[in-house]
Every structure is written in structure tokens, then in C-alpha cells.
Design an enzyme around this catalytic site. Structure first.
Site, PDB file in Angstrom:
ATOM      1  N   GLU A   1      -1.849  -9.045   3.481  1.00 34.72           N
ATOM      2  CA  GLU A   1      -1.873  -9.661   4.825  1.00 34.72           C
ATOM      3  C   GLU A   1      -3.283  -9.998   5.297  1.00 34.72           C
ATOM      4  O   GLU A   1      -3.464 -10.882   6.127  1.00 34.72           O
ATOM      5  CB  GLU A   1      -1.169  -8.756   5.850  1.00 34.72           C
ATOM      6  CG  GLU A   1      -1.841  -7.438   6.188  1.00 34.72           C
ATOM      7  CD  GLU A   1      -1.442  -6.268   5.284  1.00 34.72           C
ATOM      8  OE1 GLU A   1      -1.075  -6.525   4.125  1.00 34.72           O
ATOM      9  OE2 GLU A   1      -1.511  -5.111   5.730  1.00 34.72           O
TER      10      GLU A   1
ATOM     11  N   HIS B   1      -3.600  -4.889   0.403  1.00 40.21           N
ATOM     12  CA  HIS B   1      -3.028  -5.419   1.652  1.00 40.21           C
ATOM     13  C   HIS B   1      -3.109  -6.938   1.636  1.00 40.21           C
ATOM     14  O   HIS B   1      -4.115  -7.510   2.076  1.00 40.21           O
ATOM     15  CB  HIS B   1      -3.821  -4.896   2.858  1.00 40.21           C
ATOM     16  CG  HIS B   1      -3.562  -3.470   3.178  1.00 40.21           C
ATOM     17  ND1 HIS B   1      -2.540  -3.061   4.004  1.00 40.21           N
ATOM     18  CD2 HIS B   1      -4.187  -2.336   2.779  1.00 40.21           C
ATOM     19  CE1 HIS B   1      -2.546  -1.744   4.106  1.00 40.21           C
ATOM     20  NE2 HIS B   1      -3.540  -1.275   3.369  1.00 40.21           N
TER      21      HIS B   1
ATOM     22  N   CYS C   1       0.828  -1.201   0.000  1.00 41.03           N
ATOM     23  CA  CYS C   1       0.000   0.000   0.000  1.00 41.03           C
ATOM     24  C   CYS C   1       0.869   1.260   0.000  1.00 41.03           C
ATOM     25  O   CYS C   1       1.460   1.579  -1.023  1.00 41.03           O
ATOM     26  CB  CYS C   1      -0.990  -0.048   1.161  1.00 41.03           C
ATOM     27  SG  CYS C   1      -2.439   0.960   0.824  1.00 41.03           S
TER      28      CYS C   1
HETATM   29  N1  GLN Z   1      -1.930   6.682   2.965  1.00 40.46           N
HETATM   30  C1  GLN Z   1      -2.014   5.976   1.723  1.00 40.46           C
HETATM   31  C2  GLN Z   1      -3.370   6.156   1.077  1.00 40.46           C
HETATM   32  O1  GLN Z   1      -4.311   6.529   1.770  1.00 40.46           O
HETATM   33  C3  GLN Z   1      -1.719   4.503   1.927  1.00 40.46           C
HETATM   34  C4  GLN Z   1      -2.720   3.813   2.771  1.00 40.46           C
HETATM   35  C5  GLN Z   1      -2.235   2.485   3.289  1.00 40.46           C
HETATM   36  O2  GLN Z   1      -1.049   2.196   3.281  1.00 40.46           O
HETATM   37  N2  GLN Z   1      -3.129   1.685   3.806  1.00 40.46           N
HETATM   38  O3  GLN Z   1      -3.522   5.929  -0.088  1.00 40.46           O
END
Ligand code: GLN
Length: 556
Positions: free
Chosen positions: A522, A520, A384
Site C-alpha cells: 500500500e 506493505h 505483513c
Molecule cells: N507484528 C509483525 C512484525 O513485527 C507484523 C508487522 C506488520 O504487520 N507491519 O513482524
């Protein structure tokens, strides 16, 4: 293992006594796992007595991780444990809070659905709770319901009343388990049962008598103390289950089984016997506890004082490790410590992992770590924010775009390599992604989305050459396709895309393993089914360690 499924769901309530953080979530998951492995259809529900409508806006420092379900709900981290133990996808219905219960009752009241009646905790709030519990139990042989908080909390009372009423309505279909602490008073070297007695008394005062006590303890209880507890808490002698601290949470179902938890459950529900098949589980747990090999991964993050906020990811590393008989040591590195460019901390690791995150604090340190992994051929996985920063790092250092940035850190940046999802939606003139309006005002992309993998890429190989996969998202920003051609021309491959063309995964062509994903991974990792890309990363780190060792030997 075939069972004639009854039309009636059996409800198992799990409450906590004495203090919080006793592992009610793990206890509930463990029992649910044993029932599932016995061939039953099992569902599980977490009730959170706090007023927030969901944990999405709660600080990870206060609440731990926000776990995202496939259907895009931001839920309590215990839902993550449930999915990891039960190897199943749960939904937004598997977790509700006081806030949600009141919200729907108040909405109904505004609509006039109560026909002018006075709305009260009893019956309206309690009825709403019961109805939600029954809805989740539908179609299951067992529903395990974990009530958050501790007996004695004011906000838990409506839920306990709902439990009491369900017991009254369905006497043969409800069972109550109390998870409690037997503290060890060090000076006297004695285990004390009094707090548990008081906690059970409090439960009984509100009309609930537990049939099983799960007793957390630092030291074995011994027969006498178990008998004393059984006597004072009014449970059968075989219904005090000792729960000592385990080396791995995945040992808990096996320990419960040894302690004989299924005998009183079967007896209570008039079932002949409940016999789970735990052979595969047992083998995986052995690999977690005494694996053949070990590796070290640098985990470059921000919320390091509260490791719970990375729970799914640390568990996913354990799953991947168990799968290849390897212990994955995590070297926690505070990204702010890498901002000076002093990267000695990274010298001795077998892989670098950048997890998701929000906000600009520590970002430069993460970018430095990414550059290090890229240049030194260290296996790398970015998740992410980790993917977004990999693109920024590459743009700055390989494409020479010094100002490359994310609109999250500088909304007016002249080089928005990463920009707001709304911009993507606006530029195409139509909504191309399902988005959720978050209460904080932004639009979040949440939950499961399809990702199409590039043929022959490392990520496609990791997912057994799948053409398309589904993984879960939680972010506001996206990689900007305006930079795509330049990134690709310099060796960064876009190896995953959404059907609408959003950039979902990247990898480097001239690197042993440098993969970063917008989703994600995970959140879909389970002990019995580790996430493929996390597994591939851990394997790459293990190989890097082995080749590094081999090289060192030839130099001697
Ligand atoms: N802050 C980034 C976004 O909002 C990444 C979010 C994250 O890593 N879950 O796109």
C-alpha cells in the site's frame, strides 16, 4: 509544458487556522499536484511541531498511520498523501519534527560546534529549521511546506519565525497560504468569518501576511462573503479559495483549479501563467465518483475506531478500483468478532484482506478469516502480519502443526513458524539485512527492499512478469525458513524471496487468488499508478463476483 527552470526555489508555506484536521495535507498536496502537472519540479515538506523524534513509536490510535518511505523513515501520514498525489518517492528529509530539530542542535552543542555560545531558540533553533527547509528546496522550482498544528499553538512559534525570516531574506520567493474554517452556525443558517479574521490577525501579529486563504466550508461562500473575507484578511479578491467538502480527496486539485488558485500564485511569483494538464487525473476522479461496477472487500483489522491508521491501504483500494472502473466498498470487520468461529460476516464479500498489525489481540479472528478464504476459494490478500498469519494458519490446519505460532505472540513457542529477525541474523553469523534499531528496543526492518519473484507465479504476473521488485517493509518478525519445505510440499508456494533468502511472499497453488506478502504494497500505490498486487487482488475479487453471479443465474 517546458519551462526554463530558475535557479531559485519558490517557497509556498501552508499554515492552518481555527482548528486542526482541516485537510492542510490534502490542500498542500493538491496545490503541489497542480504545479507538478504544469511541468514544474516540485518538492514538498511536512513540519510536525511535536517533540517526538519521529512518529514510529506513536500509537496509531492517537496519530493515525505511520507512513514508511523508501529510505526507511517512519513518517507522518501526510507524507503518504504527498506521494500518492505527486506520484513520486519522498525521503526522510521530507518530514521533520521539533524533536529532530532540537536533537541536532543539542548534538552540535555537545560536539562544541557552537564554540561556547549560549544556544537559544533564536537564532540557533530557527537557523536549523531554515537550513533544513532550504536543503529540501534545493533543485526544486517550488517547495510546498506544510506546517502541522494550528496558528496559536505554542510549539509552532519557532517554525513561524523561520518562515518570517525566510520571507525577509527572499521576499520574491515566498508565498503564504492559510487554510481555515468558515463554520456554519446552524441556528442562524449563517457562515461565520470571525474565527478566520482572528486567525489571520494572529499570523500578522507575528509578521506573516497570507496572500491566499483556502476556506473550508460546508456551504458555498458566495461572492459577498468571499469579498468580505478578502477585505478583512487583506488578500486580493481572487485569492479566497472556497474548499467545500469533496466526495473524493482526489477532486481537490480539480476544485482548486476551478476556484482559480493558480492565478494569484502566478501573479505573486511574476510568472505569466501556470497551466496544468489534469486530463488523466480528471478521468480517474470520474471513475472514483461514478464507477460502472462495485465490489465488497472484508477488511479484517484491529484499529477500526481509527480508520486513519489504515490510510494508505484504503487509498490503495481506491486507486485499484479507479483503475478498473469499480467502487471498492470496505466491510470493516473487527477481528475479535471472528474469534468464536462465527464467520457469517464473511459470507457476502468478494474478497478478504488482512492488513498489517502488531500484538496478539484479535489474531485468532484473523486466522479464522484466512482459513475461511482458503477453504471457500475467496480471493485473499494478506499483508505483513497477514502473511505471517497465513503461514501459521496453513501450518496448523494443513500441516497438522497444532502449536504453530509466531514468537511475537509466544516467545517460547515450540513451533516458531514466525520468528525474530535477529534470530535470522544470528544464525547466519552475519548481518544479512539492513535493520534499524528502534527506540523501543527491537530491531525493525524498515523501508524498501528487493524481492525476487518466482517465474509464472500470480504475484509475478501481477507485476507484469517482473523478475524482481522493490517494496517497503516495517516489521520485526520473519517467516522461518525451517518450515519452508513442508509448506511447499503441501501447496503453499514461496513466490517472493529477498536476495538473502528471506520469505517475502506466498501463494496457494489450488486457489483462484490467495496471495500474502511480507511487505506493505500500500505504501507505493498512487492514483496514477496503483500498486500491482493490490490491483490484482481487486481484479480477482471483481472476477469472483462476476462468476458468482453467473453461477447463481445458471442455478435459477
Ligand atoms: N507484528 C509483525 C512484525 O513485527 C507484523 C508487522 C506488520 O504487520 N507491519 O513482524
Amino acid at each position: 509544458m517546458a519551462h526554463t527552470h530558475t535557479a531559485h526555489t519558490r517557497y509556498i508555506f501552508v499554515t492552518g487556522g481555527v482548528l486542526s484536521s482541516l485537510g492542510k495535507g490534502i490542500s498542500s498536496s493538491s496545490l503541489a499536484t497542480l504545479l507538478k502537472q504544469s511541468g514544474y519540479r516540485v518538492n514538498i515538506l511536512k513540519i510536525d511541531p511535536y517533540i517526538n523524534v519521529d512518529p514510529g513509536t506513536m500509537s496509531p490510535l492517537e496519530h493515525g498511520e505511520v507512513f514508511v518511505t523508501a529510505d526507511g523513515a517512519e513518517t507522518d501520514l501526510d507524507i503518504g498523501h504527498y506521494e500518492r498525489f505527486l506520484n513520486t518517492n519522498l525521503s526522510k528529509n521530507n518530514n521533520f519534527t521539533t524533536g529532530q530539530v532540537y536533537l541536532s542542535v543539542i548534538e552540535n552543542e555537545r560536539k562544541g560546534n557552537y564554540l561556547g555560545k549560549t544556544i537559544q531558540v533564536v537564532p540557533h533553533i530557527v537557523d536549523e529549521i531554515k537550513q533544513r527547509i532550504k536543503a529540501v528546496g534545493k533543485g526544486a522550482d517550488f517547495l510546498v511546506i506544510e506546517l502541522g498544528g494550528t496558528i496559536g499553538d505554542i510549539e509552532g512559534l519557532p517554525f513561524l519565525e523561520a518562515m518570517r525570516q525566510l520571507k525577509h531574506e527572499l521576499p520574491n520567493q515566498t508565498l503564504s497560504i492559510h487554510v481555515t474554517l468558515i463554520p456554519l452556525v446552524k441556528a442562524a443558517g449563517e457562515l461565520k468569518t470571525k474565527p478566520t479574521q482572528h486567525s489571520v490577525q494572529e499570523l500578522r501579529r507575528i509578521g506573516i501576511t497570507p496572500q491566499i486563504i483556502i476556506a473550508r466550508s460546508e456551504k458555498p461562500l458566495g461572492k459577498d462573503l468571499k469579498r468580505k473575507l478578502a477585505m478583512s484578511c487583506d488578500v486580493a479578491d481572487d485569492s479566497v479559495i472556497e474548499a467545500l467538502d469533496a466526495q473524493s480527496i482526489y477532486q481537490c486539485p480539480l476544485n482548486f483549479l476551478k476556484e482559480g488558485i493558480l492565478a494569484p500564485v502566478a501573479r505573486h511569483f511574476s510568472l505569466e501563467s501556470i497551466t496544468p494538464d489534469m486530463s488523466e487525473w480528471d478521468m480517474l476522479v470520474k471513475k472514483i465518483i461514478s464507477p460502472k461496477d462495485e465490489i465488497t472487500i472484508a477488511f479484517v483489522g484491529k484499529y477500526l475506531h481509527l480508520k486513519e491508521s489504515y490510510k494508505s491501504l484504503t487509498e490503495a483500494l481506491i486507486h485499484a478500483g479507479a483503475n478498473i472502473d469499480t467502487r471498492v466498498h470496505i466491510k470493516w470487520i473487527d477481528s475479535e468478532m471472528l474469534e468464536s468461529g462465527q464467520l457469517d460476516e464473511l459470507c457476502d464479500v468478494d474478497g478478504v484482506l488482512i492488513p498489517g498489525g502488531f500484538g496478539s489481540r484479535g489474531v485468532l479472528g484473523k486466522i479464522n478469516a484466512i482459513e475461511y478464504a482458503r477453504i471457500h476459494n475467496v480471493p485473499f490478500l494478506g499483508i505483513c502480519l497477514g502473511m505471517q498469519l497465513s503461514i501459521i494458519e496453513f501450518a496448523r490446519h494443513e500441516l497438522g502443526i497444532a502449536q504453530a505460532d509466531s514468537a511475537e505472540f509466544d516467545p517460547d513457542t515450540s513451533e516458531p513458524c514466525i520468528y525474530l529477525i535477529e534470530d535470522f541474523i544470528d544464525s547466519s553469523g552475519q548481518t544479512q539485512v539492513r535493520t534499524h534499531q528502534s527506540p523501543m528496543g527491537g530491531t525493525m526492518r524498515l523501508g524498501e527492499y528487493e524481492c525476487i519473484l518466482a517465474k509464472g507465479s500470480k504475484i509475478a504476473q501481477a507485476y507484469h512478469n517482473a523478475k524482481s521488485i522493490k517494496e517497503r517493509h516495517r516489521h520485526r518478525y520473519e517467516a522461518n525458513p525451517a518450515y519452508r519445505a513442508r509448506l511447499e510440499a503441501s501447496g503453499m508456494r514461496i513466490c517472493g524471496e529477498s536476495p538473502q533468502g528471506l520469505i517475502e511472499a506466498i501463494e496457494l497453488e489450488n486457489h483462484p487468488f490467495f496471495v500474502a506478502v511480507q511487505f506493505h504494497p500500500e505504501f507505493t500505490s498512487r492514483l496514477q499508478a496503483p500498486n500491482p498486487i493490490i490491483l490484482a487482488f481487486v481484479k480477482a475479487a471483481q472476477e469472483a463476483k462476476a462468476t458468482g453471479k453467473a453461477k447463481a443465474q445458471t442455478h435459477v
